[in-house]
Design a protein around this motif. Sequence first.
Motif, mmCIF file in Angstrom:
data_model
loop_
_atom_site.group_PDB
_atom_site.id
_atom_site.type_symbol
_atom_site.label_atom_id
_atom_site.label_comp_id
_atom_site.label_asym_id
_atom_site.label_seq_id
_atom_site.Cartn_x
_atom_site.Cartn_y
_atom_site.Cartn_z
ATOM 1 N N ALA A 222 49.158 24.405 49.923
ATOM 2 C CA ALA A 222 48.459 23.896 48.689
ATOM 3 C C ALA A 222 46.824 23.846 48.857
ATOM 4 N N PRO A 223 46.479 22.910 49.784
ATOM 5 C CA PRO A 223 45.123 22.530 49.563
ATOM 6 C C PRO A 223 44.218 23.783 49.692
ATOM 7 N N PHE A 224 44.816 24.989 50.441
ATOM 8 C CA PHE A 224 43.950 26.039 50.330
ATOM 9 C C PHE A 224 43.607 26.594 49.058
ATOM 10 N N PHE A 225 44.582 26.366 48.242
ATOM 11 C CA PHE A 225 44.401 26.974 46.691
ATOM 12 C C PHE A 225 43.574 26.084 45.918
ATOM 13 N N ALA A 226 43.477 24.724 46.306
ATOM 14 C CA ALA A 226 42.894 23.608 45.356
ATOM 15 C C ALA A 226 41.431 23.864 45.209
ATOM 16 N N PRO A 227 40.550 24.086 44.214
ATOM 17 C CA PRO A 227 41.127 23.512 42.980
ATOM 18 C C PRO A 227 41.679 24.738 42.028
ATOM 19 N N GLY A 228 41.927 25.768 42.623
ATOM 20 C CA GLY A 228 42.483 26.948 42.007
ATOM 21 C C GLY A 228 41.599 28.410 42.174
ATOM 22 N N PHE A 229 42.028 29.323 42.179
ATOM 23 C CA PHE A 229 41.458 30.592 42.283
ATOM 24 C C PHE A 229 41.402 31.132 40.963
ATOM 25 N N ASP A 230 40.572 32.134 40.573
ATOM 26 C CA ASP A 230 40.642 32.775 39.148
ATOM 27 C C ASP A 230 41.094 34.055 39.361
ATOM 28 N N TRP A 231 42.461 34.029 39.318
ATOM 29 C CA TRP A 231 43.095 35.113 39.750
ATOM 30 C C TRP A 231 43.023 36.509 38.853
ATOM 31 N N PRO A 232 42.763 36.270 37.565
ATOM 32 C CA PRO A 232 42.370 37.458 36.626
ATOM 33 C C PRO A 232 40.828 37.810 37.251
ATOM 34 N N ARG A 233 40.038 37.338 37.441
ATOM 35 C CA ARG A 233 38.553 37.519 37.786
ATOM 36 C C ARG A 233 38.709 38.120 39.285
ATOM 37 N N ILE A 234 39.606 37.691 40.013
ATOM 38 C CA ILE A 234 39.612 38.530 41.390
ATOM 39 C C ILE A 234 40.461 39.913 41.180
ATOM 40 N N ARG A 235 41.381 40.052 40.171
ATOM 41 C CA ARG A 235 42.062 41.067 40.222
ATOM 42 C C ARG A 235 41.327 42.350 39.458
ATOM 43 N N ARG A 236 40.231 41.698 38.683
ATOM 44 C CA ARG A 236 39.315 42.698 37.989
ATOM 45 C C ARG A 236 38.197 43.390 39.101
ATOM 46 N N ALA A 237 38.006 42.512 40.015
ATOM 47 C CA ALA A 237 37.000 42.977 41.131
ATOM 48 C C ALA A 237 37.127 44.014 41.849
ATOM 49 N N ALA A 238 38.716 44.324 41.955
ATOM 50 C CA ALA A 238 39.064 45.536 43.067
ATOM 51 C C ALA A 238 40.239 46.355 42.230
ATOM 52 N N THR A 239 40.434 47.633 42.839
ATOM 53 C CA THR A 239 41.293 48.033 42.089
ATOM 54 C C THR A 239 42.870 48.179 42.863
ATOM 55 N N PHE A 240 42.693 47.778 44.075
ATOM 56 C CA PHE A 240 43.998 47.312 44.900
ATOM 57 C C PHE A 240 43.695 46.338 45.993
ATOM 58 N N PHE A 241 44.659 45.538 46.394
ATOM 59 C CA PHE A 241 44.755 44.486 47.474
ATOM 60 C C PHE A 241 45.474 44.885 48.375
ATOM 61 N N ARG A 242 45.109 44.722 50.046
ATOM 62 C CA ARG A 242 45.883 44.646 50.833
ATOM 63 C C ARG A 242 45.778 43.290 51.531
#
Length: 87
Positions: free
Chosen positions: A6-26
Amino acid sequence: MTNAVAPFFAPGFDWPRIRRAATFFRILHAADDPVTGPATPDHIMKFVTELGATATVPAEGGHFPSTDTTLPRLPEALRLVTDVLPA
């Protein structure tokens, strides 16, 4: 998600913004990662779920990059990445 991750993800990631930054993730995350330890499956699944990523989980590899001299150095880690992840 377990408290160890949990501390790694605090205060939180902007998941929608990250998803928009690339076409796929590995995700490449070793099953024996000493940093995430027993929380490794939760850690991997967070990225898979939030990003729609494909995960490759080799049994060994530790935590990279790392300054621990017993773990793979950067060239070896990069070779592992190119060997494990399909083009």
